[in-house]
Design an enzyme around this catalytic site. Structure first.
Site, PDB file in Angstrom:
ATOM      1  N   VAL A 147       0.866  -1.169   0.000  1.00 55.91           N
ATOM      2  CA  VAL A 147       0.000   0.000   0.000  1.00 55.91           C
ATOM      3  C   VAL A 147       0.911   1.230   0.000  1.00 55.91           C
ATOM      4  CG1 VAL A 147      -1.860   1.236   1.171  1.00 55.91           C
ATOM      5  CG2 VAL A 147      -1.699  -1.266   1.371  1.00 55.91           C
ATOM      6  N   CYS A 148       0.629   2.189  -0.891  1.00 60.77           N
ATOM      7  CA  CYS A 148       1.353   3.453  -0.894  1.00 60.77           C
ATOM      8  C   CYS A 148       2.865   3.227  -1.047  1.00 60.77           C
ATOM      9  CB  CYS A 148       1.005   4.221   0.381  1.00 60.77           C
ATOM     10  SG  CYS A 148       1.494   5.953   0.416  1.00 60.77           S
ATOM     11  N   THR A 149       3.667   3.806  -0.161  1.00 62.22           N
ATOM     12  CA  THR A 149       5.116   3.671  -0.269  1.00 62.22           C
ATOM     13  C   THR A 149       5.621   2.306   0.180  1.00 62.22           C
ATOM     14  OG1 THR A 149       5.309   4.788   1.878  1.00 62.22           O
ATOM     15  CG2 THR A 149       5.639   6.127  -0.106  1.00 62.22           C
ATOM     16  N   GLY A 150       4.727   1.416   0.554  1.00 67.83           N
ATOM     17  CA  GLY A 150       5.139   0.037   0.777  1.00 67.83           C
ATOM     18  C   GLY A 150       5.782  -0.552  -0.461  1.00 67.83           C
ATOM     19  N   THR A 196       1.985   3.326  -6.821  1.00 72.85           N
ATOM     20  CA  THR A 196       2.257   3.889  -5.503  1.00 72.85           C
ATOM     21  C   THR A 196       1.540   5.234  -5.436  1.00 72.85           C
ATOM     22  OG1 THR A 196       3.990   4.372  -3.866  1.00 72.85           O
ATOM     23  CG2 THR A 196       4.380   5.124  -6.125  1.00 72.85           C
TER      24      THR A 196
END
Length: 333
Positions: free
Chosen positions: A117-120, A137
């Site tokens: 999720v996102c910057t994961g 992202t």
């Protein structure tokens, strides 16, 4: 890959990682979607969800709230089906926690799905899982991800992407969209739809399909005139939304409007109109049995063929195929 619980029932083990400064909603959004799905299915179909960190114990999220976690070691001996890595960091440069990236790399070969999720996505890239793959992202971080990991094909416009066993999603709430797609893949369309209804969100995507949504950037314009304009556009999709008409409503010349709008919103007025009409049509196909001609008219398309072309161009499927898969009246497989 499933694991046996103590009472002998089969369940899917989901590991969600946690680390200091992560976004709380990146964690709790997927967790709530999974918990809601669990309430809708028989015990033998439920997820067993574990929130884990390198050392276990409390971690402090970016908003300051602490979350109690188990350690990575607590999952030893379990067959993890799905691994989800949330995003978030304290500064302007994302640095993947070394222990997390190493653990993800070690777990990945034996996990059916690895998700971010996102910057994961930076963690997955650091673990070597995104080389040569497409990835999503948060739009704010897309350029940095692409610069630091040139072998990753970053798509900043996608809500989420599935590339083989790797799933990546955009910022924060997009983790819910992705998790609904995971639920649909596991438990069927009906459970995903009912989960979305409980969460009061729309099911827009399924695994492996191209993504669409009116970008959040369009709603985050620094100019209040455009916020009002967007609301008016959404309520008047059947009207004249050519640039001259929009400029007149904004009180500008067409040339000034086009330049100012694009600078503030990050896309041209025509692209916003296209996205709004596509989203309106898709929701009609999901929620109603209206014929395609009526769907096209309500969304502001010139005719049914224009609707078909828009769906093929943006989603890679025709409106009939879209309805067959995503309609709330569809029968779960």
């Amino acid at each position: 890959m499933n694991a046996r619980t103590e009472n002998g029932m089969t369940t899917r083990t989901i590991a969600v990682t946690a680390y200091d400064h992560m976004n709380l909603l990146d964690l709790t959004g997927p967790l709530q979607a999974l918990a809601t799905a669990n309430r809708l299915v028989a015990p033998e179909s439920r997820y067993a969800v574990h929130v884990v960190s390198a050392d276990g114990g409390p971690i402090t999220t970016g908003c300051g709230l602490q979350v109690v976690t188990a350690s990575f070691e607590s999952l030893e001996g379990r067959r993890v089906d799905t691994l989800i890595v949330p995003g978030g960091c304290a500064g302007s440069r994302f640095e993947a926690p070394a222990a997390l990236a190493q653990w993800v790399a070690r777990m990945a070969p034996d996990v059916r799905r690895v998700c971010s999720v996102c910057t994961g996505a930076f963690v997955l890239a650091e673990a070597g899982l995104l080389a040569g793959r497409r990835a999503a992202t948060h739009w704010h971080w897309a350029e940095q991800l692409e610069e630091r990991f040139p072998s990753v094909h970053v798509d900043a416009d996608r809500i989420f992407l599935k590339d083989g066993a790797i799933w990546t999603s955009a910022g924060v709430s997009a983790g819910i969209d992705m998790t609904l797609a995971l639920i649909e893949e596991d438990l069927g369309h009906r459970v995903a739809i009912d989960t979305a209804r409980e969460l009061v969100v729309f099911v827009k995507r399924a695994g492996g399909q191209s993504q669409f949504s009116v970008p959040l950037k369009a709603q985050a314009s620094r100019d209040a005139r455009f916020a009002d304009l967007h609301a008016w556009m959404a309520a008047n999709l059947r009207g004249d939304l050519r640039i001259e008409a929009l400029a007149d409503r904004a009180g500008m010349s067409a040339r000034t409007f086009a330049r100012t709008y694009t600078a503030n919103v990050g896309r041209t007025p025509a692209k916003t109109v296209e996205a709004m009409r596509l989203e309106s049509a898709s929701r009609s196909l999901e929620e109603t049995d209206l014929p395609l001609k009526a769907v096209a008219t309500a969304a502001g398309y010139a005719d049914e063929q224009a609707l078909r072309r828009a769906f093929q161009r943006q989603l890679g499927v025709g409106p009939n195929d879209y309805r067959a898969r995503f309609s709330r009246h569809a029968v779960a497989s």
